[in-house]
Design a protein around this motif. Sequence first.
Motif, PDB file in Angstrom:
ATOM      1  N   PRO A 165       0.807  -1.224   0.000  1.00 12.54           N
ATOM      2  CA  PRO A 165       0.000   0.000   0.000  1.00 12.54           C
ATOM      3  C   PRO A 165       0.842   1.277   0.000  1.00 12.54           C
ATOM      4  N   ASP A 166       0.193   2.402  -0.306  1.00 11.82           N
ATOM      5  CA  ASP A 166       0.887   3.687  -0.457  1.00 11.82           C
ATOM      6  C   ASP A 166       1.507   4.209   0.839  1.00 11.82           C
ATOM      7  N   TYR A 167       0.978   3.802   1.985  1.00 14.37           N
ATOM      8  CA  TYR A 167       1.514   4.323   3.248  1.00 14.37           C
ATOM      9  C   TYR A 167       2.791   3.595   3.683  1.00 14.37           C
ATOM     10  N   ILE A 168       3.259   2.705   2.831  1.00 17.60           N
ATOM     11  CA  ILE A 168       4.539   2.027   3.061  1.00 17.60           C
ATOM     12  C   ILE A 168       5.431   2.270   1.848  1.00 17.60           C
ATOM     13  N   ALA A 169       6.574   2.904   2.070  1.00 17.54           N
ATOM     14  CA  ALA A 169       7.498   3.229   0.974  1.00 17.54           C
ATOM     15  C   ALA A 169       8.578   2.162   0.891  1.00 17.54           C
ATOM     16  N   GLN A 170       8.720   1.561  -0.279  1.00 14.19           N
ATOM     17  CA  GLN A 170       9.705   0.502  -0.478  1.00 14.19           C
ATOM     18  C   GLN A 170      11.075   1.079  -0.831  1.00 14.19           C
ATOM     19  N   ASP A 171      12.101   0.477  -0.262  1.00 15.73           N
ATOM     20  CA  ASP A 171      13.487   0.816  -0.594  1.00 15.73           C
ATOM     21  C   ASP A 171      14.167  -0.492  -0.982  1.00 15.73           C
ATOM     22  N   GLY A 172      13.988  -0.894  -2.229  1.00 17.33           N
ATOM     23  CA  GLY A 172      14.477  -2.198  -2.652  1.00 17.33           C
ATOM     24  C   GLY A 172      13.511  -3.283  -2.210  1.00 17.33           C
ATOM     25  N   THR A 173      13.991  -4.509  -2.122  1.00 14.92           N
ATOM     26  CA  THR A 173      13.128  -5.638  -1.760  1.00 14.92           C
ATOM     27  C   THR A 173      13.226  -6.020  -0.291  1.00 14.92           C
ATOM     28  N   ASP A 174      14.147  -5.408   0.447  1.00 14.95           N
ATOM     29  CA  ASP A 174      14.358  -5.839   1.831  1.00 14.95           C
ATOM     30  C   ASP A 174      14.241  -4.716   2.861  1.00 14.95           C
ATOM     31  N   LYS A 175      13.735  -3.566   2.456  1.00 19.16           N
ATOM     32  CA  LYS A 175      13.635  -2.444   3.401  1.00 19.16           C
ATOM     33  C   LYS A 175      12.446  -1.565   3.023  1.00 19.16           C
ATOM     34  N   ILE A 176      11.687  -1.143   4.045  1.00 13.81           N
ATOM     35  CA  ILE A 176      10.558  -0.228   3.814  1.00 13.81           C
ATOM     36  C   ILE A 176      10.559   0.858   4.889  1.00 13.81           C
ATOM     37  N   THR A 177       9.853   1.945   4.603  1.00 12.21           N
ATOM     38  CA  THR A 177       9.657   3.014   5.587  1.00 12.21           C
ATOM     39  C   THR A 177       8.162   3.193   5.793  1.00 12.21           C
ATOM     40  N   PHE A 178       7.745   3.270   7.056  1.00  9.72           N
ATOM     41  CA  PHE A 178       6.337   3.500   7.379  1.00  9.72           C
ATOM     42  C   PHE A 178       6.077   4.998   7.235  1.00  9.72           C
ATOM     43  N   VAL A 179       5.352   5.378   6.182  1.00 12.42           N
ATOM     44  CA  VAL A 179       5.201   6.781   5.801  1.00 12.42           C
ATOM     45  C   VAL A 179       4.142   7.514   6.615  1.00 12.42           C
ATOM     46  N   ARG A 180       2.989   6.868   6.811  1.00 16.08           N
ATOM     47  CA  ARG A 180       1.915   7.520   7.570  1.00 16.08           C
ATOM     48  C   ARG A 180       0.951   6.468   8.114  1.00 16.08           C
ATOM     49  N   VAL A 181       0.189   6.873   9.122  1.00 18.31           N
ATOM     50  CA  VAL A 181      -0.851   5.998   9.667  1.00 18.31           C
ATOM     51  C   VAL A 181      -2.035   6.059   8.708  1.00 18.31           C
ATOM     52  N   PRO A 182      -2.477   4.919   8.188  1.00 19.64           N
ATOM     53  CA  PRO A 182      -3.530   4.944   7.162  1.00 19.64           C
ATOM     54  C   PRO A 182      -4.922   5.153   7.735  1.00 19.64           C
ATOM     55  N   SER A 183      -5.814   5.650   6.881  1.00 21.44           N
ATOM     56  CA  SER A 183      -7.238   5.707   7.216  1.00 21.44           C
ATOM     57  C   SER A 183      -7.882   4.409   6.736  1.00 21.44           C
ATOM     58  N   LEU A 184      -9.120   4.180   7.114  1.00 19.53           N
ATOM     59  CA  LEU A 184      -9.829   2.950   6.737  1.00 19.53           C
ATOM     60  C   LEU A 184      -9.863   2.769   5.219  1.00 19.53           C
ATOM     61  N   ASP A 185     -10.090   3.850   4.490  1.00 17.92           N
ATOM     62  CA  ASP A 185     -10.197   3.775   3.031  1.00 17.92           C
ATOM     63  C   ASP A 185      -8.887   3.364   2.358  1.00 17.92           C
ATOM     64  N   GLU A 186      -7.756   3.606   3.018  1.00 20.84           N
ATOM     65  CA  GLU A 186      -6.452   3.303   2.430  1.00 20.84           C
ATOM     66  C   GLU A 186      -6.017   1.853   2.646  1.00 20.84           C
ATOM     67  N   VAL A 187      -6.597   1.206   3.640  1.00 22.36           N
ATOM     68  CA  VAL A 187      -6.170  -0.151   3.988  1.00 22.36           C
ATOM     69  C   VAL A 187      -6.750  -1.142   2.968  1.00 22.36           C
ATOM     70  N   PRO A 188      -5.901  -1.966   2.344  1.00 22.04           N
ATOM     71  CA  PRO A 188      -6.368  -2.870   1.280  1.00 22.04           C
ATOM     72  C   PRO A 188      -7.020  -4.153   1.785  1.00 22.04           C
ATOM     73  N   TYR A 189      -8.165  -3.999   2.459  1.00 17.68           N
ATOM     74  CA  TYR A 189      -8.893  -5.178   2.917  1.00 17.68           C
ATOM     75  C   TYR A 189      -9.556  -5.867   1.718  1.00 17.68           C
ATOM     76  N   PRO A 190      -9.470  -7.194   1.623  1.00 18.55           N
ATOM     77  CA  PRO A 190     -10.163  -7.906   0.532  1.00 18.55           C
ATOM     78  C   PRO A 190     -11.682  -7.902   0.708  1.00 18.55           C
ATOM     79  N   VAL A 191     -12.143  -7.710   1.952  1.00 18.32           N
ATOM     80  CA  VAL A 191     -13.585  -7.673   2.243  1.00 18.32           C
ATOM     81  C   VAL A 191     -13.887  -6.402   3.035  1.00 18.32           C
ATOM     82  N   LYS A 192     -15.157  -6.074   3.126  1.00 22.45           N
ATOM     83  CA  LYS A 192     -15.556  -4.865   3.847  1.00 22.45           C
ATOM     84  C   LYS A 192     -15.396  -5.055   5.351  1.00 22.45           C
ATOM     85  N   MET A 193     -14.685  -4.142   5.978  1.00 24.59           N
ATOM     86  CA  MET A 193     -14.545  -4.126   7.429  1.00 24.59           C
ATOM     87  C   MET A 193     -15.374  -2.965   7.978  1.00 24.59           C
TER      88      MET A 193
END
Length: 204
Positions: A165-193
Amino acid sequence: MSKRHSAKHKLDRRMGENIWGRPKSSVNRRSYGPGQHGQRRKGKLSDYGIQLRAKQKLKGYYGDVTEKQFKRTYFEASRMKGDTGQNLIGLLEQRLDMVVYRAKFAPTIWSARQIVSHGHIRVNGVKCNIASRRVFVGDVISLGDKAKEMALVIEAQGLAEREVPDYIAQDGTDKITFVRVPSLDEVPYPVKMEPNLVVEFYSR
């Protein structure tokens, strides 16, 4: 560490939904509930039943965290400014095991919890084995050297059914940065929560 004692697919079937969006979920083949009475016509749920179901689905999605942990997270969310349901989702998404799962370092939330507890994850360069540890904005999460070669991790990174998801920034395949706390709409749930129903459940 929370451990799921019953079959993971049973939760999918009990809810009648493919909660994690997995291709192998049994609900794709059998949409009715588990057990010998699973095919019986379901009665209409009460308001309490609807709220309980929403809580079970959300709690189950995050690896079936213990009721004590989940309730503590809810009460913390209720003390924060803003919408309690949105705050609850934000706090759950800040768990280290969930960030590891979102970063595609692990194929399932349970395997994410496992590689954290086995010491394969670094938070800002420091080894951390606490799955429930909170990740804050700007924290850098990386794989340990051994984890980079693990079949589990390589499998997760090749999964086509979910994206980072967009709130996680990838730096290669083995490192990420937590960019922001997501809202409900941003979280990629496969079903409605429905965290608003969870708030109603605990507010009774």
